[in-house]
Write an enzyme that holds these catalytic residues in place. Sequence first.
Site, PDB file in Angstrom:
ATOM      1  N   GLU A 185       0.826  -1.216   0.000  1.00 33.00           N
ATOM      2  CA  GLU A 185       0.000   0.000   0.000  1.00 33.00           C
ATOM      3  C   GLU A 185       0.864   1.273   0.000  1.00 33.00           C
ATOM      4  O   GLU A 185       0.568   2.238   0.707  1.00 33.00           O
ATOM      5  CB  GLU A 185      -0.944  -0.006   1.206  1.00 33.00           C
ATOM      6  CG  GLU A 185      -1.940  -1.158   1.170  1.00 33.00           C
ATOM      7  CD  GLU A 185      -2.854  -1.210   2.381  1.00 33.00           C
ATOM      8  OE1 GLU A 185      -4.051  -1.470   2.196  1.00 33.00           O
ATOM      9  OE2 GLU A 185      -2.365  -0.992   3.503  1.00 33.00           O
ATOM     10  N   GLU A 259      -6.743  -7.508  -1.412  1.00 35.54           N
ATOM     11  CA  GLU A 259      -7.403  -7.519  -0.115  1.00 35.54           C
ATOM     12  C   GLU A 259      -8.884  -7.206  -0.310  1.00 35.54           C
ATOM     13  O   GLU A 259      -9.252  -6.054  -0.543  1.00 35.54           O
ATOM     14  CB  GLU A 259      -6.786  -6.491   0.837  1.00 35.54           C
ATOM     15  CG  GLU A 259      -5.366  -6.824   1.281  1.00 35.54           C
ATOM     16  CD  GLU A 259      -4.848  -5.857   2.332  1.00 35.54           C
ATOM     17  OE1 GLU A 259      -5.654  -5.067   2.864  1.00 35.54           O
ATOM     18  OE2 GLU A 259      -3.637  -5.883   2.601  1.00 35.54           O
TER      19      GLU A 259
END
Length: 624
Positions: A185, A259
């Site tokens: 991320e 995710e």
Amino acid sequence: MLICLSFSSRFNWSELIPLRLWGRTLGLQTEKSQFLLEGMPFRIFGGSMHYFRVPREYWEDRMLKMKACGLNTLTTYVPWNLHEQERGKFDFSRNLDLEAFLSLAAKNGLWVILRPGPYICSEWDLGGLPSWLLQDPEMQLRTTYKGFTEAVDAYFDRLMPIVVPLQASTYKKGGPIIAVQVENEYGSYAKDPNYMTYVKMALLNRGIVEMLMTSDNKNGLSFGLVEGALATVNFQKLEPGLLKYLDTVQRDQPKMVMEYWTGWFDNWGGPHYVFDADEMVNTVASVLKLGASINLYMFHGGTNFGFMNGALEADEYKSDVTSYDYDAVLTEAGDYTSKFFKLRQLFSMIIGQPLPLPPMIESKASYGAILLHQYISLWDVLPSLLQPIKSEFPINMENLRLNDSSGQSYGYVLYETVIFGGGHLHTRDHVRDRAQVFVNTMYVGELDYNTVELSLPEGQGFRQLRLLVENRGRVNYGLALNEQRKGLIGDIFLNKTPLRNFKIYSLEMKPGFMKSLRHTAGWSAVPDYFVGPAFFRGRLWIEHQPQDTFLKLQASPGWEKGVVFVNGQNLGRYWKIGPQETLYLPGPWLWKGSNEIVIFEERTAGRIIQSVDIPYLGRTQYVD
């Protein structure tokens, strides 16, 4: 209710499992909009489970449940701060045996997407980065700052020789790793345009040959890219056009949700978040209908044992609870939920062969009331077990001269100094994260982010001012990672004069300390009423084979806030503000016969805790 979706083709991957593909050379590849595994079309049906959050004895059980649900891939992070707790000292043993975990995945027919960081987020202290990095006052985490990259290089030099032989296309006996994620991320951080290339090359130069991936939410997607890695996306709600948005950053590539958040995590003082099972499975079905691959984060959350929970810092600091149940597909203790059976039904519609039968669940035990019959005050422990560090100025936790110069990472620090008289105590916001204040042994009050001043009572002569400071967990996400030093991070003022000449006691509560505590003199019978801080101990006697149980303190009048140890294992924190009211105690950590329970209670102690067979994680609130 599950929406009805028809799938144009069913997949039979019965031969596409690690131990049946000997001598392979191709691994995972892309061909326009689809994945190929050893040249055959492949979809990733993945689930996240972290070996460091699950007792080793239960790894295989959770993997078998993955297979029974219809998944073919396991994803896991690798926590640097557990594998290198002290600089230059590495631990890949017992519950941190990554090689054993990955080999077990292969044995059970699961491919692996490895997410080695170095930063992992994961609601884990400092996002998995070791706290000793913050000893450097100029440290710039997650950048090409020399002090950071040198530490990453040393860590990867030790980690990658474990990982490289277990790659799918280089291991002749069925290595499970089909992809490796570059950082995590980074688009939401993006402080250094050269950093992602550095991490990518750090992997490639050490022998990583499998497919590289990145992982970001929609807003960070375009900022977290690196050439040569497949971009994947993270979300919970499937907004219109979200998967097509991937085409704006990479064309003619398979779409992958790295995710898909099956639930959410909890903070102390908040609710227990849950996510509707039907909405979850309908979204999974929609993602699959669009031809994408998916990874369920989390399939099984597990537990933030010890002091390893992370924290949020948005409008205010909020630390995460001990449980990482996450309202995931399996519970914290590995039991099935409705999400499991709904997903199993969905995946069985797509997969062209019968799914394995779900393993039997492990029964839980209710061992009843446990009497804590002895106690010893923290003030009585100090002279015999702890040697203070003397310093003119307060020193933050990470810079204490401890652990072979790696500092203190977790737990508590006690700061003592001498004062004359009372007056106005002000922290200037230098307490991280919460301090109990005592004059001699008299409790005066608490200091934290919101309360930065106290009035100290007047008194005769010189007295000891004591600040017991708790590190409640370092922030694991966002732009404040470089500011996560704990303890007293600057001067504390009494009547506008900075305090000096401290004795500083480290209370990291490592196994060695807990063992010494067991044998120290000074334990005595618990009185009818006692105010901490103090250690309390009792015994749990088990007649038969130990089973999982849950320790409930909130039902026992008196317990307020602290930490529980069982047979030397740190189960984690409890706090009466909730939402979590039970601590998970795995059966493998118990012994037949006598088991020692030790509780460090900061404030108000009880006499009894309850062992129950059902967890209670607090008042629920649905994720919006």
